[in-house]
Design an enzyme around this catalytic site. Structure first.
Site, short mmCIF file in Angstrom:
data_model
loop_
_atom_site.label_atom_id
_atom_site.label_comp_id
_atom_site.label_asym_id
_atom_site.label_seq_id
_atom_site.Cartn_x
_atom_site.Cartn_y
_atom_site.Cartn_z
N MET A 1 1.28 0.17 -4.80
CA MET A 1 -0.16 0.50 -4.82
C MET A 1 -0.34 2.00 -5.04
O MET A 1 -1.39 2.57 -4.71
CB MET A 1 -0.82 0.05 -3.52
CG MET A 1 -0.75 -1.47 -3.35
SD MET A 1 -2.05 -2.17 -2.31
CE MET A 1 -1.73 -1.36 -0.76
N GLY A 2 0.69 2.67 -5.56
CA GLY A 2 0.58 4.10 -5.84
C GLY A 2 0.74 4.92 -4.57
O GLY A 2 1.27 4.44 -3.58
N ALA A 3 0.27 6.20 -4.64
CA ALA A 3 0.51 7.17 -3.55
C ALA A 3 2.01 7.16 -3.24
O ALA A 3 2.44 6.99 -2.09
CB ALA A 3 -0.32 6.84 -2.31
N HIS B 1 9.29 4.70 -2.43
CA HIS B 1 9.10 4.09 -3.75
C HIS B 1 10.15 4.63 -4.73
O HIS B 1 10.67 3.88 -5.57
CB HIS B 1 7.71 4.43 -4.29
CG HIS B 1 6.57 3.89 -3.46
ND1 HIS B 1 5.76 4.71 -2.72
CD2 HIS B 1 6.13 2.63 -3.28
CE1 HIS B 1 4.84 3.97 -2.11
NE2 HIS B 1 5.04 2.70 -2.43
N GLY C 1 10.46 -3.04 -0.56
CA GLY C 1 11.04 -2.27 0.55
C GLY C 1 11.09 -3.10 1.83
O GLY C 1 10.16 -3.84 2.15
N LYS D 1 10.71 -2.05 4.72
CA LYS D 1 9.75 -1.60 5.74
C LYS D 1 8.67 -2.66 5.94
O LYS D 1 8.24 -2.94 7.05
CB LYS D 1 9.13 -0.27 5.29
CG LYS D 1 8.62 0.57 6.41
CD LYS D 1 7.14 0.56 6.65
CE LYS D 1 6.27 0.77 5.48
NZ LYS D 1 4.85 0.51 5.79
N GLN E 1 6.25 -8.99 4.45
CA GLN E 1 5.84 -9.17 3.05
C GLN E 1 7.01 -9.69 2.21
O GLN E 1 6.83 -10.56 1.35
CB GLN E 1 5.35 -7.82 2.50
CG GLN E 1 5.09 -7.83 1.01
CD GLN E 1 4.37 -6.58 0.54
OE1 GLN E 1 3.15 -6.48 0.64
NE2 GLN E 1 5.12 -5.60 0.04
N SER F 1 5.59 5.82 4.48
CA SER F 1 4.48 4.92 4.17
C SER F 1 3.37 5.75 3.56
O SER F 1 3.15 6.89 3.99
CB SER F 1 3.98 4.26 5.46
OG SER F 1 2.70 3.72 5.27
N ARG G 1 0.43 5.34 4.10
CA ARG G 1 -0.58 5.52 5.16
C ARG G 1 -0.23 6.66 6.11
O ARG G 1 -1.08 7.07 6.90
CB ARG G 1 -0.77 4.22 5.93
CG ARG G 1 -1.49 3.15 5.10
CD ARG G 1 -1.94 1.97 5.94
NE ARG G 1 -2.87 1.12 5.20
CZ ARG G 1 -2.53 0.00 4.55
NH1 ARG G 1 -1.28 -0.40 4.54
NH2 ARG G 1 -3.46 -0.70 3.92
O1 PAF Z 1 3.70 -3.30 -0.75
C1 PAF Z 1 2.75 -3.01 -1.51
O2 PAF Z 1 2.59 -1.86 -1.92
C2 PAF Z 1 1.77 -4.09 -1.92
O3 PAF Z 1 1.54 -4.99 -0.89
C3 PAF Z 1 2.16 -4.81 -3.21
C4 PAF Z 1 3.46 -5.59 -3.05
C5 PAF Z 1 2.31 -3.81 -4.35
C6 PAF Z 1 1.06 -5.82 -3.60
O4 PAF Z 1 -0.15 -5.19 -3.78
#
Ligand code: PAF
Length: 299
Positions: free
Chosen positions: A30-32, A37, A147, A149, A153, A185, A187
């Site tokens: 989701m960027g940032a 990443h 990831g 973390k 998910q 993160s 966030r």
């Molecule tokens: O982990 C994330 O950044 C998001 O949940 C993902 C997997 C890109 C889906 O929007």
């Protein structure tokens, strides 16, 4: 590095690369972007010929009261980082390209998706599964990198891939941490300096939990130690749970040898952070150890 906005175009270039015999890796984000990443992209670069990275802040995985609008966005810096990592394509679709106005189809996930984050954020994993499925349509890669973390998910995505027989491998890469242990993160950017220093309690609590696990503690003792570590720094604990890493069910007594994972979520003001620690299999003879024989916390 090419920036691609249209899902159909993205699909075309990935299919062409694969038809030419190239192995394509995909990193959904989701960027940032941060070092976590970057490590996913680096892992993709190690095992693939071409790398696609998506940057898409997915509205469907945020509840109306959550942080979709203030989620950090840093597209230019993200592209610079991905260029340095050797990405081939950045897939950055508009919301309308991913969710055309008349779209009416969702992925609804159950089982492990209903626990922990799924219970705290109803509908969150339906939104994640829906977008990941759409991203996999646009980026039909050989392998996608996630990831550890966001452990739950990874469980939800792997279950969807298996249930729907999606033709993609899922690779789960280790969590990248700040020098003091805080899991990277996007966030973390929300944390004020005092909250940033308190946030280290999550990883410190997990370390203490892992130490107790190796010493033969029972799951409830580990959960209490993690909760105490958060409580000592004034962090509200949403959950601290020692569970089976695949089903996310409580460990049955017969499974106390593990392997297991301890999941934690805590709130510092308006910021929610999650983290986890893997608990390796331990020798059955070691279990369970009386509480008064467990090592004392170090100061
Ligand atoms: O982990 C994330 O950044 C998001 O949940 C993902 C997997 C890109 C889906 O929007």
């Amino acid at each position: 590095m090419q920036i691609v906005r249209e899902p159909a175009r993205m699909r075309e270039v990935v299919q062409a690369a694969r038809a030419a015999g190239r192995r394509v890796g995909f990193v959904p984000t989701m960027g940032a972007l941060h070092a976590g990443h970057a490590s996913l992209a680096a892992e993709a670069a190690r095992s693939c010929d071409d790398i696609a990275v998506s940057i898409f802040v997915n509205p469907m995985q945020f509840a109306p009261h959550e942080d979709f609008n203030r989620y950090p966005r840093s597209f230019d810096a993200d592209c610079a980082l991905l260029d340095r990592q050797g990405a081939t394509w950045v897939f950055a679709p508009a919301v309308e390209a991913m969710y055309p106005p008349d779209n009416a189809t969702r992925i609804v996930v159950g089982g492990p998706a209903l626990l922990f984050e799924g219970a705290m954020r109803p509908g969150h994993f339906d939104g994640v599964a829906t977008v990941v499925h759409r991203l996999f349509q646009a980026v039909p890669a050989d392998v996608a990198f996630f990831g550890a973390k966001d452990w739950q998910q990874t469980v939800v995505v792997r279950r969807m891939v298996s249930d729907l027989s999606l033709p993609i491998e899922i690779a789960v890469c280790p969590t990248v941490r700040e020098p003091d242990g805080l899991a990277m993160s996007s966030r973390n950017a929300y944390l004020s300096p005092p909250d940033r220093s308190r946030a280290v309690a999550l990883s410190a609590g997990l370390e203490r939990g892992a130490e107790l696990w190796s010493a033969g503690a029972a799951p409830h003792e580990i959960e209490a130690a993690v909760r105490d570590a958060l409580g000592a720094r004034g962090i509200d604990c949403d959950y601290a749970a020692v569970v089976d890493p695949e089903s996310l069910d409580d460990l049955a007594v017969r499974d106390w040898a593990g392997p297991a994972i301890v999941l934690v979520a805590g709130r510092l003001g308006t910021t929610r952070l999650i983290d986890n620690a893997f608990l390796p299999r331990r020798p059955p003879g070691q279990l369970p150890r009386p509480t008064d024989q467990l090592p004392r916390p170090t100061a």
